[in-house]
Structure formats: C-alpha cells, structure tokens
Design a protein around this motif. Structure first.
Motif: not given
Length: 122
Positions: A28, A32, A35-36
């Motif tokens: 997870e 994240y 994505d960033k």
C-alpha cells in the motif's frame, strides 16, 4: 577484514531495499509512492516518491544509514573511505538483489510449469 564487512553489510542493505520496494508487506505505501512519483505536482515531489519504488535508488539511502551506524570505511581511513565504501556497498547490495530476483523468477517459473503438468495429468 574490510572485504568481509563489505559482503556482510551489503546483505541487510539488500534485504531492506528489496523488502520496501517489492514485498507485499509494503504494497500500500509503495502503491501510494508510485502514484505520487507519476502524478506529483513538482519534479522534486515526483523524484522523492520514486525513491521508494526503485530498489537501486533506495539502497543508496539505506547504505548511508548503515555507514552512519557502523562507521565503515573501505581502503582509506578518512572521508574518502566512506565514499568508496558507500558505492561499493550499493554495488554489492544490488548484485544480491539481482541474484535474488533471478532465483525468485526461476522458482515462480518452475511452480507454474508444475501446475500446468498437474492439470494435464488430471
């Protein structure tokens, strides 16, 4: 003795870098960060988050922590020894991670082949 330390210190560096950038336990946070790193507003933000998705990049930062914790120097007993040790540890850790990745890939391939053979024999 310094060479022995090089081979041994690279092991936990590789282990930590691989675990954070590949294993399920950090999925997870890694997703994240992916994505960033792709959609961050600034170049600095994208590069910062990319660091947690790339085992090679991340191993540099883990190496700095280990150099601080162990005071390990290679060949020269001053600040240059830290630089030589740092790049040597990153290199060794990435060899370990590459070998580990190849072994895991081979094991996965063998498991898949066994499953295919078992389905044929049923």
């Amino acid at each position: 003795m310094q060479i022995l330390w090089l081979f041994i210190l690279a092991m936990p560096i590789a282990c930590i870098a691989w675990t954070v950038t590949h294993e399920e336990v950090f999925r997870e946070p890694r997703e994240y960060c992916v994505d960033k790193s792709l959609h961050g507003e600034t170049l600095l933000k994208r590069k910062y988050f990319f660091l947690f998705t790339c085992e090679y990049c991340f191993s540099h930062y883990i190496t700095v922590i280990f150099l601080f914790l162990t005071d390990y120097k290679l060949l020269i007993n001053d600040w240059r020894g830290y630089i030589i040790a740092g790049f040597s540890l990153v290199w060794m850790a990435n060899i370990y991670m590459s070998l580990f990745g190849l072994i895991r890939q081979d094991i996965k391939k063998e498991k898949t082949e066994i499953e295919v053979l078992e389905k044929k024999n049923q």
